[in-house]
Design a protein around this motif. Sequence first.
Motif, PDB file in Angstrom:
ATOM      1  N   ARG A   4       0.828  -1.213   0.000  1.00 17.35           N
ATOM      2  CA  ARG A   4       0.000   0.000   0.000  1.00 17.35           C
ATOM      3  C   ARG A   4       0.865   1.266   0.000  1.00 17.35           C
ATOM      4  O   ARG A   4       0.603   2.217  -0.726  1.00 17.35           O
ATOM      5  CB  ARG A   4      -0.885  -0.061   1.257  1.00 17.35           C
ATOM      6  N   GLU A   5       1.942   1.257   0.810  1.00 21.00           N
ATOM      7  CA  GLU A   5       2.763   2.472   0.895  1.00 21.00           C
ATOM      8  C   GLU A   5       3.455   2.765  -0.444  1.00 21.00           C
ATOM      9  O   GLU A   5       3.702   3.923  -0.771  1.00 21.00           O
ATOM     10  CB  GLU A   5       3.748   2.423   2.070  1.00 21.00           C
ATOM     11  N   ASP A   6       3.750   1.723  -1.229  1.00 23.39           N
ATOM     12  CA  ASP A   6       4.356   1.948  -2.559  1.00 23.39           C
ATOM     13  C   ASP A   6       3.348   2.632  -3.481  1.00 23.39           C
ATOM     14  O   ASP A   6       3.693   3.567  -4.217  1.00 23.39           O
ATOM     15  CB  ASP A   6       4.791   0.627  -3.203  1.00 23.39           C
ATOM     16  N   ILE A   7       2.100   2.164  -3.441  1.00 23.63           N
ATOM     17  CA  ILE A   7       1.066   2.747  -4.314  1.00 23.63           C
ATOM     18  C   ILE A   7       0.880   4.223  -3.958  1.00 23.63           C
ATOM     19  O   ILE A   7       0.846   5.098  -4.832  1.00 23.63           O
ATOM     20  CB  ILE A   7      -0.282   1.997  -4.150  1.00 23.63           C
ATOM     21  N   LEU A   8       0.816   4.507  -2.660  1.00 25.97           N
ATOM     22  CA  LEU A   8       0.557   5.883  -2.232  1.00 25.97           C
ATOM     23  C   LEU A   8       1.757   6.788  -2.525  1.00 25.97           C
ATOM     24  O   LEU A   8       1.585   7.950  -2.917  1.00 25.97           O
ATOM     25  CB  LEU A   8       0.166   5.906  -0.755  1.00 25.97           C
ATOM     26  N   ALA A   9       2.966   6.243  -2.384  1.00 28.87           N
ATOM     27  CA  ALA A   9       4.162   7.036  -2.704  1.00 28.87           C
ATOM     28  C   ALA A   9       4.171   7.386  -4.188  1.00 28.87           C
ATOM     29  O   ALA A   9       4.504   8.524  -4.584  1.00 28.87           O
ATOM     30  CB  ALA A   9       5.430   6.255  -2.337  1.00 28.87           C
ATOM     31  N   ILE A  10       3.771   6.438  -5.039  1.00 32.32           N
ATOM     32  CA  ILE A  10       3.741   6.685  -6.491  1.00 32.32           C
ATOM     33  C   ILE A  10       2.647   7.706  -6.824  1.00 32.32           C
ATOM     34  O   ILE A  10       2.854   8.617  -7.636  1.00 32.32           O
ATOM     35  CB  ILE A  10       3.554   5.343  -7.246  1.00 32.32           C
ATOM     36  N   ALA A  11       1.487   7.566  -6.182  1.00 30.29           N
ATOM     37  CA  ALA A  11       0.381   8.525  -6.439  1.00 30.29           C
ATOM     38  C   ALA A  11       0.819   9.939  -6.086  1.00 30.29           C
ATOM     39  O   ALA A  11       0.495  10.907  -6.782  1.00 30.29           O
ATOM     40  CB  ALA A  11      -0.853   8.116  -5.648  1.00 30.29           C
ATOM     41  N   LYS A  12       1.586  10.053  -5.014  1.00 30.04           N
ATOM     42  CA  LYS A  12       2.069  11.365  -4.570  1.00 30.04           C
ATOM     43  C   LYS A  12       3.133  11.918  -5.533  1.00 30.04           C
ATOM     44  O   LYS A  12       3.161  13.121  -5.819  1.00 30.04           O
ATOM     45  CB  LYS A  12       2.707  11.209  -3.181  1.00 30.04           C
ATOM     46  N   ALA A  13       3.987  11.012  -6.019  1.00 33.99           N
ATOM     47  CA  ALA A  13       5.104  11.435  -6.874  1.00 33.99           C
ATOM     48  C   ALA A  13       4.648  11.826  -8.281  1.00 33.99           C
ATOM     49  O   ALA A  13       5.382  12.495  -9.002  1.00 33.99           O
ATOM     50  CB  ALA A  13       6.146  10.320  -6.961  1.00 33.99           C
ATOM     51  N   ALA A  14       3.437  11.366  -8.696  1.00 30.27           N
ATOM     52  CA  ALA A  14       2.967  11.668 -10.058  1.00 30.27           C
ATOM     53  C   ALA A  14       1.558  12.253  -9.997  1.00 30.27           C
ATOM     54  O   ALA A  14       0.608  11.646 -10.490  1.00 30.27           O
ATOM     55  CB  ALA A  14       2.999  10.401 -10.907  1.00 30.27           C
TER      56      ALA A  14
END
Length: 350
Positions: A166-176
């Motif tokens: 989950r934290e990977d998905i949210l980090a990617i959503a934040k980064a893009a």
Amino acid sequence: MSIFKSHIAEMGAYKPPLDGRDPHEHLLLDFNERTLPVCPTVKQAMIDYIQDDRLQCYPSYGNITSRIADYCNVQTSQVMITNGSDQGIDLIIRSACREGNEAIIPGPTFAMYHQVAKVENLNIIEPSYSKDKGFPKSEVLAAITDKTRLIVIANPNNPSGTEVPREDILAIAKAAPEAAILVDECYFEYTQQTVADVVDQYPNLLVTRTFSKTWGLPSVRFGYVISNAENINTLLNVRGPYDINQLAVVAIEAALANPGYTEQYVKEVMEVSKPMFEEFLDQQGIEYWPSVANFVWMFPEKPEELEQYLRRNGVLVRPKTDESSRVGLRINFGSKYQTENLIKLISLFL
Ligand SMILES: Cc1ncc(COP(=O)(O)O)c(C=O)c1O
């Protein structure tokens, strides 16, 4: 010269190997489907609807969207029903991207994302999942540019069964923040992993789900998208008013009225069949990718021979190649009884 856009005329169709599949002749372990028939109340609801002489009317969906929203613990305004999750994938990509945009689609993965991205003439960047490291988070982050308009995350991924944290998905959503983050939760009921609860906090997050897999209803084509209300309203501008078949809605209402039927199947698959089969693979020293889904991607020594042998014995499985062109077999699990028979059959082959 074609009357169509040249890049569309030149691309190939998405053709899954459907020929000759028959649930009365085969044990179907090749499409990640439910291996047992659906609940009798679902069949009865469809028969009753037909008998009630309503087929001459256009579909009208009643409160199905709010019933789905209740099931997902989200607001009704955060849900759009679709003709399978394939339609959700198509609508999201078509609405978010224009020709020449970049799409990051980690692979190998479900074919539909590439299909739609190619129709839209996107530039596809494909970081690789790996058996040991799983989801390629840092490669995805590194691939983000100001042209990125789409990042696809299948959680879990097909064919590998990989879980995406989950934290990977949210980090990617934040980064893009300028890109649509399409999180495909096709196998949600098997994993219970979701980001549907944070679609308001992450305005670029779009979740697709389906009744095709755990619920056993791929034939009627029913899926849904979860996102913030503004995104759902925009996607509804693109979806047609009758795109979802009325009989699908009837079937899904009946299925939702009896979730225990599905939960029991999920329990048997995940708590009995999956560990039993993985233990067998371990004992035989057969390599496979760690999977959180109802299927496993295994790499026996002679995959083509094993696939043919299983086919001759009435069991269908799906060959899938990894990024080094090595062939593995993706096999989905069924009931305990079916898995015991599968193990006996493979043992004889070995
Ligand atoms: C990851 C993934 N997403 C979506 C789908 C398609 O689902 P649907 O039948 O709802 O279109 C599949 C089907 O195999 C899948 O594996």
